[in-house]
Design a protein around this motif. Sequence first.
Motif, mmCIF file in Angstrom:
data_model
loop_
_atom_site.group_PDB
_atom_site.id
_atom_site.type_symbol
_atom_site.label_atom_id
_atom_site.label_comp_id
_atom_site.label_asym_id
_atom_site.label_seq_id
_atom_site.Cartn_x
_atom_site.Cartn_y
_atom_site.Cartn_z
ATOM 1 N N GLY A 1 -23.344 -28.336 -28.545
ATOM 2 C CA GLY A 1 -23.318 -27.752 -29.873
ATOM 3 C C GLY A 1 -22.274 -26.222 -29.609
ATOM 4 O O GLY A 1 -21.890 -25.863 -28.643
ATOM 5 N N TYR B 1 -25.235 -24.861 -33.817
ATOM 6 C CA TYR B 1 -25.023 -25.717 -34.547
ATOM 7 C C TYR B 1 -24.282 -26.880 -33.930
ATOM 8 O O TYR B 1 -23.247 -26.494 -33.173
ATOM 9 C CB TYR B 1 -23.890 -25.156 -35.908
ATOM 10 C CG TYR B 1 -24.717 -24.980 -37.161
ATOM 11 C CD1 TYR B 1 -25.955 -25.657 -37.402
ATOM 12 C CD2 TYR B 1 -24.334 -23.812 -37.803
ATOM 13 C CE1 TYR B 1 -26.374 -25.326 -38.543
ATOM 14 C CE2 TYR B 1 -24.754 -23.295 -39.071
ATOM 15 C CZ TYR B 1 -25.806 -24.111 -39.214
ATOM 16 O OH TYR B 1 -26.596 -23.803 -40.703
ATOM 17 N N ASP B 2 -24.815 -28.121 -33.716
ATOM 18 C CA ASP B 2 -24.234 -29.202 -33.461
ATOM 19 C C ASP B 2 -22.961 -29.855 -34.373
ATOM 20 O O ASP B 2 -23.039 -29.331 -35.363
ATOM 21 C CB ASP B 2 -25.066 -30.275 -33.218
ATOM 22 C CG ASP B 2 -25.979 -29.993 -31.912
ATOM 23 O OD1 ASP B 2 -25.579 -29.170 -30.966
ATOM 24 O OD2 ASP B 2 -27.242 -30.387 -32.046
ATOM 25 N N GLY C 1 -19.169 -27.396 -35.090
ATOM 26 C CA GLY C 1 -20.138 -26.460 -35.317
ATOM 27 C C GLY C 1 -19.574 -25.242 -36.045
ATOM 28 O O GLY C 1 -20.495 -24.493 -36.618
ATOM 29 N N ARG D 1 -19.386 -25.516 -39.634
ATOM 30 C CA ARG D 1 -20.574 -25.231 -40.109
ATOM 31 C C ARG D 1 -21.321 -23.863 -40.489
ATOM 32 O O ARG D 1 -21.758 -23.622 -41.400
ATOM 33 C CB ARG D 1 -21.809 -26.219 -39.325
ATOM 34 C CG ARG D 1 -21.600 -27.687 -39.396
ATOM 35 C CD ARG D 1 -22.593 -28.379 -38.636
ATOM 36 N NE ARG D 1 -24.058 -28.282 -39.150
ATOM 37 C CZ ARG D 1 -25.024 -28.803 -38.631
ATOM 38 N NH1 ARG D 1 -25.109 -29.366 -37.444
ATOM 39 N NH2 ARG D 1 -26.263 -28.686 -39.330
ATOM 40 N N TYR D 2 -21.060 -22.981 -39.431
ATOM 41 C CA TYR D 2 -21.227 -21.567 -39.691
ATOM 42 C C TYR D 2 -20.503 -20.976 -40.658
ATOM 43 O O TYR D 2 -20.890 -20.352 -41.533
ATOM 44 C CB TYR D 2 -20.934 -20.734 -38.243
ATOM 45 C CG TYR D 2 -21.941 -21.215 -37.463
ATOM 46 C CD1 TYR D 2 -23.395 -20.495 -37.468
ATOM 47 C CD2 TYR D 2 -21.705 -21.740 -36.062
ATOM 48 C CE1 TYR D 2 -24.369 -20.481 -36.510
ATOM 49 C CE2 TYR D 2 -22.735 -21.415 -34.925
ATOM 50 C CZ TYR D 2 -24.111 -21.186 -35.378
ATOM 51 O OH TYR D 2 -24.904 -21.162 -34.274
ATOM 52 N N THR E 1 -21.722 -21.925 -44.012
ATOM 53 C CA THR E 1 -23.121 -21.200 -44.549
ATOM 54 C C THR E 1 -22.780 -19.671 -44.864
ATOM 55 O O THR E 1 -23.220 -19.210 -45.793
ATOM 56 C CB THR E 1 -24.165 -21.230 -43.001
ATOM 57 O OG1 THR E 1 -24.282 -22.670 -42.738
ATOM 58 C CG2 THR E 1 -25.267 -20.466 -43.381
ATOM 59 N N ASP F 1 -28.361 -28.146 -45.338
ATOM 60 C CA ASP F 1 -28.775 -27.369 -44.318
ATOM 61 C C ASP F 1 -28.140 -26.179 -44.219
ATOM 62 O O ASP F 1 -27.993 -25.023 -43.304
ATOM 63 C CB ASP F 1 -29.129 -28.028 -42.929
ATOM 64 C CG ASP F 1 -27.648 -28.609 -42.576
ATOM 65 O OD1 ASP F 1 -26.781 -28.490 -43.040
ATOM 66 O OD2 ASP F 1 -27.758 -29.320 -41.492
ATOM 67 N N TYR F 2 -26.627 -26.304 -44.911
ATOM 68 C CA TYR F 2 -25.729 -25.111 -44.826
ATOM 69 C C TYR F 2 -25.942 -23.902 -45.890
ATOM 70 O O TYR F 2 -25.655 -22.815 -45.838
ATOM 71 C CB TYR F 2 -24.254 -25.400 -45.093
ATOM 72 C CG TYR F 2 -23.966 -25.861 -46.440
ATOM 73 C CD1 TYR F 2 -23.577 -25.118 -47.400
ATOM 74 C CD2 TYR F 2 -23.963 -27.197 -46.390
ATOM 75 C CE1 TYR F 2 -23.070 -25.616 -48.405
ATOM 76 C CE2 TYR F 2 -23.580 -27.753 -47.870
ATOM 77 C CZ TYR F 2 -23.216 -27.021 -48.841
ATOM 78 O OH TYR F 2 -22.889 -27.390 -49.857
#
Length: 743
Positions: A201, A253-254, A261, A264-265, A268, A411-412
């Motif tokens: 990740g 984060y994978d 990853g 994904r950050y 979020t 999940d974000y």
Amino acid sequence: MRAYWAQVDTRFPQVEEVFEDVMAEALAVLTREGVDAYLEAGRVIGKLGRGVEPMLAFLEEWPSTAKAVGESALPAVMTLIQRLQKSPNGKAITPFLQTLAPVARRLQSQEQLQHYLDITLDLKTRTTGSIHGHHTTFPSPGLPEFLAQAPALLGQLTLAGLKNWVEYGIRNYRTHPERQKDYFSLQSADSRAVLQRERHGTLLVDVERKLDLYLRGLWRDHDHLVPYSTAFDEIRKPIPYYDKLGIRLPDVYDDLGDVSGIDRYRATLAHIVGHRRWSEAQVADNWSPFQRMAVECFEDCRIESLLIREYPGLRKLFLALHPNPVADACDPETTSCLRHRMAMLSRALLDPDHGYLDTDLLDYVQRFHAVMATGKSSTKDIAALALSYVARTRRQSDQFARVHFADTVVDYRDDNRQLWKFIEAGDEEEAFDEKRRIEPDEEIRGLPPRHYPEWDYGSQTYRPDWASVYEALHPSGNAADIDRLLAKHGALAKRLKKMLDLLKPQDKVRIRYQEEGSELDLDVAIRSLIDFKGGATPDPRINMSHRTDGRDIAVMLLLDLSESLNDKAAGSTQTILELSQEAVSLLAWAIEKLGDPFAIAGFHSNTRHDVRYLHIKGYGEHFDDDVKARLAAMEAGYSTRMGAAMRHAAHYLAARPADKKLMLVLTDGRPSDVDTHDERLLIEDARRAANELDQQGIFTYCISLDPKADEYVGDIFGRQFTVIDHIERLPERLPQLFMALTK
């Protein structure tokens, strides 16, 4: 300061020498209560009977640790120290404290640090040996090795990965002391293999700077990013959220399909920024959990719709991360399908091609888009729509204990705690962390220390935060002494001036034979015209242009001010220090004439805890009486910890906007210090520092006054050095060397 010193209650001279400097950092970082706790903890550690190293390490490392995770973490740290002291593992206290600050900076939260302390305590408990199985007798072989490697391990692993890596070592080598040492020092093959297996990740700490720039540049927002671990909450996994202390994100984060990853950050953070911009807290006392869940779902989709309006490309990212529930995946006869319906609705509100056929869902998708078409809408308007949806779609099966969870977690998204406020007794009495401050009547002397790693060539790893560098302005003397030295070398100065005139940049230099240029080159143009009239092919390069012939060089002159400079130079009545003073004065005069920006600094050391870096001339100063006064007061003492001084000098030189950056190191001996017994250790560290500077684009060159320098100086600087055997010629040779290096 005397009161603070009395509170520490120690007679260690090494602590007394650096006490004012470490207190300067502590007063700048800690509250008044934190300072008292800091001094009391230092006093306790000094009374453990473990010598001066643990106390020095704590006093130096705790302020930066508290800055990273908060000063309230101190009781947990002291508890672990007491547990180590009461066991056979007292020798592990020193490596624990030496690596505490880099570990804390990597973890960035008190919760994360507590997990690290728990892992350490578990390792200590399970690997400490016993003869009869009742009282622990033998210290843990791997614990000191683990603590020394902890910063490097956390640079590659999450806390979950670290926990698994430690667990493997305990399980397989608990009864094999030597193999246990090899494993926890990363020397064994399976240790490195398990480490590689646990690496996965994108770590938040590795991309924190990029994410900060993303927040500032794209969203015009900024906040402290605080990681949390998902490995220690077995019942309920933590969810991203934000509060007054910062934005809380998973420590790793994978990659998820084609989404990396870091993306994904970014998703979020974009979602959280949307809430901070457009969401308003609603009173939730009289709303049911189902109603609150629906309001959160609709509000999340409103926020993301507004984000997509601003940056349409976010739709693809959100949909790639959003679950895509199958319409008939949940059986309402046996299972609560509440979460399933909300996930389908959320998907349909964001995805125009959702493909769902449910009548109620389609109706509320249409209503949602109608509300959004009026503008940004509001949380209150969206909440009214959500409550209407709840009233229409409520089912008896929503109360079933069996709940459908598959493809329902987005999940974000954060946990929406900021959407709600409660009118309950006591909620208005919110406690805020007291900001660290310096009292107006407190005087801070000097600057806080800067901690630098040191290369251990034996283990081929860095010792993090190993050397503490204290910088200060060099004391002043009589500037007239330097003027007399310059007058003494007046004949040499005249020769140097002729060389300087050749090196001085010229304003304009002609560039001839150009097909295009700013003006006509008459000589070439006439010759071309003659060729044309004579029937020959004329030269088309009849123009010329100009360029500015300038020098763009920044120079750092780093002086070794160790005790050996007080020795008399061979064949001279002057000391090496006096000859160095003359040479540096002439060099500074020459560089000033050339107009190159330059700085002068000196260094010496008294163990790794006390490396002194003395500013003699800064880049913003001219070679005037103030600088000459500091140069006149040069004194020599202590030892030569060259690597730390070079790294600190590079901190200033690297910041200069110049095409060429030159660091000249003037020294009379090999790197050494009183706390190192391996003479190769500091030589290898200085070599590593020179390589680091080279990677930063800084050219290092050493002028050595040691006749035996050939034995080691090449190992440090390669071919970039000169040994001056006849030290009495230093005032002449040093300026000439500089000019040769900067032609």
